[in-house]
Design an enzyme around this catalytic site. Structure first.
Site, mmCIF file in Angstrom:
data_model
loop_
_atom_site.group_PDB
_atom_site.id
_atom_site.type_symbol
_atom_site.label_atom_id
_atom_site.label_comp_id
_atom_site.label_asym_id
_atom_site.label_seq_id
_atom_site.Cartn_x
_atom_site.Cartn_y
_atom_site.Cartn_z
ATOM 1 N N HIS A 102 0.832 -1.220 0.000
ATOM 2 C CA HIS A 102 0.000 0.000 0.000
ATOM 3 C C HIS A 102 0.860 1.262 0.000
ATOM 4 O O HIS A 102 0.412 2.310 0.446
ATOM 5 C CB HIS A 102 -0.955 0.037 1.202
ATOM 6 C CG HIS A 102 -1.680 -1.247 1.444
ATOM 7 N ND1 HIS A 102 -2.947 -1.504 0.970
ATOM 8 C CD2 HIS A 102 -1.289 -2.385 2.075
ATOM 9 C CE1 HIS A 102 -3.321 -2.724 1.327
ATOM 10 N NE2 HIS A 102 -2.319 -3.281 1.989
ATOM 11 N N SER A 108 15.376 21.599 -15.749
ATOM 12 C CA SER A 108 14.200 22.429 -16.010
ATOM 13 C C SER A 108 14.660 23.769 -16.537
ATOM 14 O O SER A 108 15.700 24.278 -16.135
ATOM 15 C CB SER A 108 13.415 22.625 -14.708
ATOM 16 O OG SER A 108 12.614 23.790 -14.803
ATOM 17 N N LYS A 125 16.160 21.501 -10.525
ATOM 18 C CA LYS A 125 15.472 20.277 -10.921
ATOM 19 C C LYS A 125 16.380 19.283 -11.630
ATOM 20 O O LYS A 125 17.300 19.643 -12.363
ATOM 21 C CB LYS A 125 14.298 20.606 -11.864
ATOM 22 C CG LYS A 125 13.144 21.307 -11.181
ATOM 23 C CD LYS A 125 12.364 20.407 -10.230
ATOM 24 C CE LYS A 125 11.488 19.410 -10.948
ATOM 25 N NZ LYS A 125 10.249 19.984 -11.478
ATOM 26 N N GLU A 154 9.831 8.413 -16.869
ATOM 27 C CA GLU A 154 8.447 8.842 -17.110
ATOM 28 C C GLU A 154 7.971 8.399 -18.494
ATOM 29 O O GLU A 154 6.814 8.004 -18.680
ATOM 30 C CB GLU A 154 8.333 10.359 -16.980
ATOM 31 C CG GLU A 154 8.569 10.846 -15.558
ATOM 32 C CD GLU A 154 8.757 12.354 -15.512
ATOM 33 O OE1 GLU A 154 7.762 13.060 -15.374
ATOM 34 O OE2 GLU A 154 9.899 12.831 -15.637
#
Ligand code: ARG
Length: 456
Positions: free
Chosen positions: A153, A274, A280, A287
């Site tokens: 979980h 970024s 970043k 992704e």
């Protein structure tokens, strides 16, 4: 090709919707291999003369060279790869080119080409999967004893080792390879010689062409041979599930490399910056692997939908089989290579992983087990006692291992200081040495077994 029956040419839009050369040109090598095998068989069966056969083979080889060199002109008005090659053959060797299509149809030709292409792609993907497994095994070996929190979980459950976690993916990829292998085995009968749909009156030898192209046998039923696309569906199904595995792994990489987790670091090689936020470091490759599973699933559904309700035998609908297969194969190969790269690139943050593993009362189960083993409590009662101890620890803002003995004894008076051994995370993982468990020695044994099984 059908000028005898036709007086007018196709409408421009007819030509466009009919043409597949834009995508089926990828079958050129398989088409030429199939034609060479067919031609050699026709000569051996005395259906073609040796001279015509030799001219055809020479012409086909020249065409392959032209394609390899980028000199071949693919023409939309010639519809597909088969007719493009045949037309060029006629330019090169004259009327003998027209004899190659004896006892053959584009229906058995395209089924053969496509099977050869899928088979070759399965073999290439199997190699890429083996390479991913090898990368996972190397990282798992380096981190067989690196403790981290195991989750259910996405809540801290019990400590596991980083190596054990990676080995779960070795298993998944192993099953993916097994599924592709199953597909390859069932795929490997040869449609060539089924002709348009009914077989042929020429005395062909289908065993010879099947063997020449590396098939196990000729396909048994001519109607089935030209209309079967199970192999493509099976390939897409296996690819979709492999993509699901890779997307789960990619998601873990995204989570692990996030600032709040900080479990792994990826280098500049597998991240992007970024344009506005200088701090970043984005895990874009992970992704995109996570996202590409959408294409894989979509490809499977696309082909299932194309094939649904098609009567026997060949229907032009089936020309649409190649686009999803090419797209899925490209996406999967890219994802596998990216995952292998990220596995080799990732640097597990050992101290951070250990720190996280000590949080969240991760050894609560070890405490309950200790109460059962050492004090003879029934597990349900031990569970209850441990729950009360966790609650107390929470109130005091302490980890289990930092709770004073008096606090433990206030809840269960028979607890002794030996209990602290059970709360140590290294002991916790080392104790889980059941077969398939997370104990470092077990993980090392699993790595050795997997190397034997998967890395040859
Ligand atoms: N381009 C076609 C395909 O990909 C080849 C087979 C054409 N056969 C036919 N009967 N029109 O399916």
């Amino acid at each position: 090709m059908w000028g005898g029956r036709f007086a007018g040419g196709p409408a421009a839009i007819m030509r466009r919707i009919n043409a597949s050369i834009d995508f089926d040109r990828r079958l050129h090598a398989e088409d030429i291999a199939g034609s060479k095998a067919h031609c050699a068989m026709l000569v051996a069966q005395r259906i073609l003369t040796a001279e015509d056969g030799a001219a055809i083979i020479r012409g086909l080889e020249q065409i392959q060279a032209e394609i390899d060199a980028g000199d071949f002109l693919f023409r939309e008005e010639l519809e597909d790869i088969h007719l493009n090659i045949e037309a060029r053959l006629a330019e090169l060797i004259g009327p003998a080119a027209g004899r190659l299509h004896t006892a053959r149809s584009r229906n058995d030709q395209v089924a053969t080409d496509f099977k050869l292409w899928v088979r070759g792609t399965i073999d290439r993907i199997d190699g890429a999967m083996a390479a991913l497994q090898a990368a996972l095994l190397d990282q798992a070996e380096a981190h067989a004893a690196t403790v981290m929190p195991g989750f259910t979980h996405l809540q801290t459950a019990q400590p596991v080792t980083f190596g054990h976690h990676l080995m779960a993916y070795v298993e998944m990829v192993g099953r993916d390879r097994g599924r592709l292998g199953d597909c390859r085995r069932r795929l490997n009968d040869c449609p060539l010689g089924a002709a348009a749909l009914a077989g042929t009156a020429f005395p062909i030898d289908r065993d010879t062409t099947a063997a020449a192209l590396g098939f196990d046998r000729p396909a048994a039923n001519s109607l089935d041979a030209v209309s079967d696309r199970d192999f493509a569906v099976e390939f897409l199904a296996a690819a979709a599930l492999a993509g699901t595995h890779l997307s789960r792994f990619a998601e873990e990489i995204v989570v692990w490399s996030s600032e709040p987790f900080g479990f792994i670091k990826l280098s500049d090689a597998f991240t992007t910056g970024s344009s506005i936020m200088p701090q970043k470091r984005n895990p874009d490759a992970a992704e995109l692997v996570r996202a590409k599973t959408g294409r894989l699933d979509g490809s499977l559904v696309a082909l299932l939908t194309v094939m649904k309700g098609l009567p026997l035998a060949y229907q032009k609908d089936m020309q649409e089989d190649k686009i999803p297969v090419f797209e899925a194969a490209d996406a999967l190969e890219l994802c596998l290579a990216a995952c292998e790269g990220m596995v080799r690139d990732m640097r597990p943050q050992i101290a951070r992983l250990r720190e996280a593993a000590t949080r969240g009362y991760s050894t609560a189960t070890d405490l309950a087990d200790w109460l059962v083993r050492e004090l003879g409590l029934p597990f349900r009662q031990a569970h209850h006692v441990t729950g009360a101890i966790v609650k107390r620890a929470e109130t005091l803002g302490l980890d289990l291992a930092a709770l004073p003995l008096v606090e433990l004894q206030a809840i269960e008076p028979t607890i002794t200081k030996a209990v602290y051994d059970a709360l140590d995370i290294d002991r916790s993982v080392a104790s889980r040495n059941s077969y398939g468990g997370t104990a470092p020695d077990r993980v090392r044994a699993a790595i050795a077994a997997a190397r034997k099984r998967y890395c040859r």
